[in-house]
Design a protein around this motif. Sequence first.
Motif, PDB file in Angstrom:
ATOM      1  N   UNK A 161       0.845  -1.200   0.000  1.00 60.82           N
ATOM      2  CA  UNK A 161       0.000   0.000   0.000  1.00 60.82           C
ATOM      3  C   UNK A 161       0.877   1.245   0.000  1.00 60.82           C
ATOM      4  N   UNK A 162       0.726   2.064  -1.028  1.00 56.03           N
ATOM      5  CA  UNK A 162       1.502   3.309  -1.115  1.00 56.03           C
ATOM      6  C   UNK A 162       1.097   4.242   0.026  1.00 56.03           C
ATOM      7  N   UNK A 163       2.068   4.756   0.775  1.00 56.21           N
ATOM      8  CA  UNK A 163       1.726   5.651   1.891  1.00 56.21           C
ATOM      9  C   UNK A 163       0.991   6.891   1.394  1.00 56.21           C
ATOM     10  N   UNK A 164       0.125   7.398   2.236  1.00 57.78           N
ATOM     11  CA  UNK A 164      -0.584   8.637   1.948  1.00 57.78           C
ATOM     12  C   UNK A 164      -0.272   9.669   3.013  1.00 57.78           C
ATOM     13  N   UNK A 165      -0.737  10.896   2.847  1.00 59.46           N
ATOM     14  CA  UNK A 165      -0.434  11.950   3.821  1.00 59.46           C
ATOM     15  C   UNK A 165      -1.056  11.705   5.189  1.00 59.46           C
ATOM     16  N   UNK A 207      12.397  -8.275   4.906  1.00 60.91           N
ATOM     17  CA  UNK A 207      12.490  -6.980   5.570  1.00 60.91           C
ATOM     18  C   UNK A 207      11.219  -6.178   5.285  1.00 60.91           C
ATOM     19  N   UNK A 208      10.567  -5.689   6.327  1.00 57.78           N
ATOM     20  CA  UNK A 208       9.350  -4.888   6.171  1.00 57.78           C
ATOM     21  C   UNK A 208       9.716  -3.445   5.821  1.00 57.78           C
ATOM     22  N   UNK A 209       8.761  -2.663   5.301  1.00 56.62           N
ATOM     23  CA  UNK A 209       9.045  -1.240   5.080  1.00 56.62           C
ATOM     24  C   UNK A 209       9.501  -0.514   6.342  1.00 56.62           C
ATOM     25  N   UNK A 210       8.956  -0.891   7.492  1.00 58.69           N
ATOM     26  CA  UNK A 210       9.387  -0.263   8.745  1.00 58.69           C
ATOM     27  C   UNK A 210      10.855  -0.553   9.013  1.00 58.69           C
ATOM     28  N   UNK A 235      22.410  -1.796   2.837  1.00 58.18           N
ATOM     29  CA  UNK A 235      21.821  -0.474   3.054  1.00 58.18           C
ATOM     30  C   UNK A 235      21.302   0.109   1.744  1.00 58.18           C
ATOM     31  N   UNK A 236      22.040  -0.101   0.652  1.00 58.49           N
ATOM     32  CA  UNK A 236      21.566   0.377  -0.648  1.00 58.49           C
ATOM     33  C   UNK A 236      20.285  -0.351  -1.049  1.00 58.49           C
ATOM     34  N   UNK A 237      20.239  -1.664  -0.802  1.00 58.44           N
ATOM     35  CA  UNK A 237      19.035  -2.436  -1.125  1.00 58.44           C
ATOM     36  C   UNK A 237      17.851  -1.973  -0.290  1.00 58.44           C
ATOM     37  N   UNK A 238      18.085  -1.643   0.986  1.00 59.44           N
ATOM     38  CA  UNK A 238      17.005  -1.129   1.832  1.00 59.44           C
ATOM     39  C   UNK A 238      16.478   0.184   1.277  1.00 59.44           C
ATOM     40  N   UNK A 239      17.377   1.034   0.771  1.00 59.92           N
ATOM     41  CA  UNK A 239      16.947   2.289   0.177  1.00 59.92           C
ATOM     42  C   UNK A 239      16.117   2.073  -1.076  1.00 59.92           C
ATOM     43  N   UNK A 241      14.327  -0.576  -1.745  1.00 54.17           N
ATOM     44  CA  UNK A 241      13.050  -1.141  -1.326  1.00 54.17           C
ATOM     45  C   UNK A 241      12.138  -0.055  -0.765  1.00 54.17           C
ATOM     46  N   UNK A 242      12.691   0.866   0.011  1.00 54.53           N
ATOM     47  CA  UNK A 242      11.882   1.935   0.603  1.00 54.53           C
ATOM     48  C   UNK A 242      11.316   2.850  -0.485  1.00 54.53           C
ATOM     49  N   UNK A 243      12.103   3.123  -1.514  1.00 56.10           N
ATOM     50  CA  UNK A 243      11.605   3.943  -2.623  1.00 56.10           C
ATOM     51  C   UNK A 243      10.462   3.237  -3.341  1.00 56.10           C
ATOM     52  N   UNK A 244      10.598   1.922  -3.543  1.00 52.84           N
ATOM     53  CA  UNK A 244       9.526   1.162  -4.195  1.00 52.84           C
ATOM     54  C   UNK A 244       8.254   1.182  -3.347  1.00 52.84           C
ATOM     55  N   UNK A 245       8.410   1.047  -2.028  1.00 46.03           N
ATOM     56  CA  UNK A 245       7.254   1.096  -1.133  1.00 46.03           C
ATOM     57  C   UNK A 245       6.578   2.458  -1.207  1.00 46.03           C
ATOM     58  N   UNK A 246       7.353   3.522  -1.167  1.00 48.39           N
ATOM     59  CA  UNK A 246       6.788   4.869  -1.192  1.00 48.39           C
ATOM     60  C   UNK A 246       6.121   5.174  -2.530  1.00 48.39           C
TER      61      UNK A 246
END
Length: 358
Positions: A161-165, A207-210, A235-239, A241-246
């Motif tokens: 689920x893409x985060x919202x405001x 690894x979860x988005x959190x 750490x690069x992979x986590x970044x 993944x976080x961009x994909x989640x966002x």
Amino acid sequence: MRDLGGERVEEAVAGALALLRTATDRDWDGVRADRLEWNCQRTAEHLAGALFAYAGQLASRPRDAYVPFEITLEEGTDQDGLLDVVGTAAALLVAAFRATPRRARAFHPFPFRSANREGFAAMGVAETLLHTRDIADGLGLTYTPAPELAEYVLTRIFPTVRPGPDPWQTLLWATGRGELPGREPVTEWRWSNNLVLPADRLTLEGVTPAAAADLCAGGDGGFDWLDGGPFEGTLEAAGMMLKAYEAGVHRPEFGLFALVRRSDGHAVGGMGFHGAPDEEVQAEVGYDLVEGARGHGYATEALRALSEWALARDDVRSLFATVEADNTPSQAVLSRAGFRQVSEDLDDEGLLAYQLRR
């Protein structure tokens, strides 16, 4: 990264009980809970049962099924008594959460047939927030929980689920209870606990988005890293993944995994995919290990397990990896895992290409 599951369950249930106790003099049997088929009484009973069931799963940790029991209220139990049961079930879940080791897992069907203690806490918070809202709507009450509670749920069991405001409105939309501008209504949904893949000496923990956000912020992501890890590649992979989640394009089964050593629970590296399979039904993999874990065959073992899992899927026909020409240890890992070099020359970035087909 502090595991706040127990505190979040306590906070969610305390807020729910404080609101619902203001309406215990009303007829909960005759009022439907928002869009549910249940009335408010049945919805509150379900909430108590869900919290109690999650506590039972964590306490006994079955692998293949729910523990076969349920809550039965004494005849004549009023609304105040029912809310006492909800509070008691929540307290049992919190106690089970705090007594459960971080790496332990128990059966839950969605979607990978297990959850860790953080997953069960997030499910408990979700049940509390959503069903309190259902009951409150039926009774004409206003309910808006703290945004941190909704965010806790979204970043742990709603990874697609893409985060919202507004996290609360996003959670309501994701569960078919509300609307968000620019997004289609949700008619079917499931939450998603993280995927865990077993290997011989290791466990590959999704690894979860959190956790990815915590890693990117300089934290440990909830893992006990060997030698002060993680390494730069993780750490690069986590970044990534976080961009994909966002962006709302993250697929957790094609995300990042921490490689956790069974013998002592230390995370020794990271491995995963650069994204979902492409139009050629091929997925790219990458990995690294902390320095103290190298030379023991961990990367080969993990890559074999991940490759076997991926190539058994209908949506993956081949795996792809690139490696520096002078990185002979990584080339050896790929070769031992069954990958074959498919390029004789270096690409524009000075990398060799390897592939493993089904």
